[in-house]
Design a protein around this motif. Structure first.
Motif, PDB file in Angstrom:
ATOM      1  N   ARG A  37       0.837  -1.216   0.000  1.00 59.29           N
ATOM      2  CA  ARG A  37       0.000   0.000   0.000  1.00 59.29           C
ATOM      3  C   ARG A  37       0.864   1.255   0.000  1.00 59.29           C
ATOM      4  O   ARG A  37       0.579   2.217  -0.729  1.00 59.29           O
ATOM      5  N   GLN A  38       1.901   1.250   0.820  1.00 58.12           N
ATOM      6  CA  GLN A  38       2.766   2.427   0.906  1.00 58.12           C
ATOM      7  C   GLN A  38       3.474   2.690  -0.420  1.00 58.12           C
ATOM      8  O   GLN A  38       3.535   3.832  -0.889  1.00 58.12           O
ATOM      9  N   ASP A  44       1.541   6.649  -6.819  1.00 60.95           N
ATOM     10  CA  ASP A  44       0.380   7.449  -7.204  1.00 60.95           C
ATOM     11  C   ASP A  44       0.611   8.940  -6.952  1.00 60.95           C
ATOM     12  O   ASP A  44       0.000   9.795  -7.611  1.00 60.95           O
ATOM     13  N   SER A  45       1.502   9.246  -6.000  1.00 60.38           N
ATOM     14  CA  SER A  45       1.820  10.644  -5.686  1.00 60.38           C
ATOM     15  C   SER A  45       2.986  11.175  -6.518  1.00 60.38           C
ATOM     16  O   SER A  45       3.398  12.322  -6.325  1.00 60.38           O
ATOM     17  N   GLY A  46       3.510  10.356  -7.405  1.00 59.68           N
ATOM     18  CA  GLY A  46       4.535  10.841  -8.323  1.00 59.68           C
ATOM     19  C   GLY A  46       5.925  10.280  -8.128  1.00 59.68           C
ATOM     20  O   GLY A  46       6.824  10.566  -8.929  1.00 59.68           O
ATOM     21  N   GLU A 232      12.244  17.538   7.754  1.00 56.53           N
ATOM     22  CA  GLU A 232      12.120  18.485   6.649  1.00 56.53           C
ATOM     23  C   GLU A 232      13.354  19.367   6.538  1.00 56.53           C
ATOM     24  O   GLU A 232      13.847  19.637   5.441  1.00 56.53           O
ATOM     25  N   TRP A 233      13.872  19.827   7.673  1.00 63.28           N
ATOM     26  CA  TRP A 233      15.103  20.620   7.646  1.00 63.28           C
ATOM     27  C   TRP A 233      16.227  19.832   6.976  1.00 63.28           C
ATOM     28  O   TRP A 233      16.934  20.349   6.107  1.00 63.28           O
ATOM     29  N   ILE A 257       5.815   9.428   4.918  1.00 61.84           N
ATOM     30  CA  ILE A 257       5.818   9.418   3.451  1.00 61.84           C
ATOM     31  C   ILE A 257       5.114  10.665   2.924  1.00 61.84           C
ATOM     32  O   ILE A 257       5.616  11.351   2.027  1.00 61.84           O
ATOM     33  N   ALA A 258       3.956  10.967   3.488  1.00 59.13           N
ATOM     34  CA  ALA A 258       3.196  12.137   3.049  1.00 59.13           C
ATOM     35  C   ALA A 258       3.983  13.422   3.283  1.00 59.13           C
ATOM     36  O   ALA A 258       4.008  14.321   2.423  1.00 59.13           O
ATOM     37  N   GLU A 259       4.639  13.519   4.445  1.00 60.63           N
ATOM     38  CA  GLU A 259       5.435  14.713   4.744  1.00 60.63           C
ATOM     39  C   GLU A 259       6.593  14.864   3.766  1.00 60.63           C
ATOM     40  O   GLU A 259       6.872  15.958   3.266  1.00 60.63           O
ATOM     41  N   ASN A 260       7.289  13.765   3.477  1.00 66.32           N
ATOM     42  CA  ASN A 260       8.424  13.831   2.561  1.00 66.32           C
ATOM     43  C   ASN A 260       7.989  14.249   1.158  1.00 66.32           C
ATOM     44  O   ASN A 260       8.686  15.006   0.483  1.00 66.32           O
ATOM     45  N   ILE A 261       6.847  13.741   0.725  1.00 69.27           N
ATOM     46  CA  ILE A 261       6.337  14.115  -0.592  1.00 69.27           C
ATOM     47  C   ILE A 261       5.995  15.597  -0.630  1.00 69.27           C
ATOM     48  O   ILE A 261       6.326  16.314  -1.585  1.00 69.27           O
TER      49      ILE A 261
END
Length: 399
Positions: A37-38, A44-46, A232-233, A257-261
């Motif tokens: 799934r991940q 799907d997010s690119g 993120e930094w 994963i969402a944050e990194n994208i």
């Protein structure tokens, strides 16, 4: 998603790559359904660059990746995989391992193929076994596409390897604590000057730069006035470099994963101001004053013949000396490393055989460091605390 171009072939690769070295696990094995799934959600997010290797998850990473890429997902991505030099004794071994990797991945072609974890010794070995003949024959047969190497040696050897062949790409360890380690900034810039795409691994140093930060490091970020997370930094600092093509993240948590994208979308070259770079420099200085063992948790030193979980030992040893509750760190060390069965993995089991030293990409004197871990975490205080930790763990299981 942000994409960056590979100079020698024009491929547009997602600046965030999915590293399949640390997929989510359950009961000691990959949680296959969650991992699939991940991976598919990231695609799907690119995300279109997926990195695995022969030994990851004891060979299961390649298999799970193959399953995740069914149902049309294979055509949307580039697969990167690696030839493990430590398994190679002959040219025949190279062909055998590549064919096994193709079967595991359920594909007839690996888009980006690397010589895995090169240093001076392994480079000399593979060159002597006609590795270039193997690579070119496999490429001519359509089994592999672009040729590259991953690196864990010194900068002199890095330049030698870069100059030895017309590589399309390379993979180096790079983060704000490793500007002078291994290939370092010098290697990053040298490879880019040769139009070699640079893939960055260990951007968060095995998660150390993202969670469980020392108080003074967190204060540096808090004082910046930015709401960015430590991850993120750290990632923005790498994407700020125009020489970087892809940053690999060993992602296994949906929120991460969402944050990194999200971070990747606008973390373009030159995205940091001078003031923001100064924030990262200050965080790096705070880290460097505390770290005892520069271990990234890559686990190339494993398995230990005597059962020591070397990366875990060093993880908790660094945590013990990097701030926070030492009692809590000792408790986790007891629960996760010593354990309560007949298979302990603590530092005092080391017998200084030296196998791990020969395998370590970081050049760590592992037996010497394990003695220090044992001194701090395997002593009398730990023995006293173990029954309490066992009681708490038993109670949690019952709940």
């Amino acid at each position: 998603m942000q994409y960056r171009t590979v100079p020698k072939n024009g491929d547009a690769l997602s600046a965030l790559g999915f590293g399949a070295m640390r997929l989510p696990t359950r009961f000691g094995r990959i949680d296959e359904a969650r991992a699939v799934r991940q991976l598919r959600s990231a695609i799907d997010s690119g995300v279109n660059y997926l990195d695995t290797a022969y030994p990851y998850h004891n060979g299961e990473s390649e298999k799970v990746l193959g399953k995740a890429l069914r149902d049309g997902y294979r055509e949307r991505v580039k697969i990167a995989d690696k030839l493990p030099h430590w398994q190679i004794k002959s040219r025949e071994d190279m062909d055998r391992i590549l064919d096994l990797q193709l079967r595991r991945l359920q594909t007839d072609r690996i888009d980006y193929y690397l010589l895995h974890s090169l240093d001076a010794k392994s480079w000399k070995k593979l060159a002597g076994l006609d590795v270039f003949g193997f690579l070119e024959a496999a490429r001519d047969a359509g089994k592999i596409g672009n040729l590259g190497f991953s690196f864990h040696g010194d900068r002199k050897t890095f330049r030698e390897i870069v100059d030895a062949y017309d590589w399309t790409f390379c993979q180096i360890q790079y983060n704000f604590l490793d500007e002078e380690n291994q290939a370092g900034r010098e290697g990053l810039e040298y490879a880019a000057s040769k139009d070699i795409a640079v893939i960055v691994m260990e951007p968060l140093r095995g998660g150390m730069l993202a969670a469980g930060l020392p108080k003074d490091v967190q204060e540096v970020y808090d004082a910046s006035g930015s709401a960015r997370s430590p991850a993120e930094w750290a990632l923005r600092w790498i994407w700020d470099h125009p020489e970087v093509t892809v940053v690999l993240s060993g992602m296994n948590d949906e929120a991460h994963i969402a944050e990194n994208i999200r971070t990747c979308e606008d973390a373009l070259p030159g995205c940091l101001s001078d003031a923001e770079r100064a924030v990262v420099d200050a965080a790096a200085a705070s880290y460097k004053s505390r770290i005892r063992v520069n271990c990234t948790g890559c686990a190339y030193c494993m398995p230990c013949p005597f059962g020591v979980n070397i990366p875990q030992c060093f993880h908790f040893y660094n945590q013990y000396h990097m701030g926070g509750s030492r009692m809590l760190t000792r408790g986790f060390y007891i629960a996760q490393v010593i354990g309560f069965d007949d298979h302990p993995a603590n530092a005092s089991l080391c017998r200084s055989c030296g196998k791990c030293v020969r395998a370590c990409p970081q050049g760590i004197a592992i037996p010497d460091e394990l003695q220090k871990v044992s001194r701090d975490l395997d002593g009398f205080s730990t023995k006293l605390m173990k029954p309490l930790v066992k009681m708490l763990m038993t109670r949690r299981q019952k709940e």
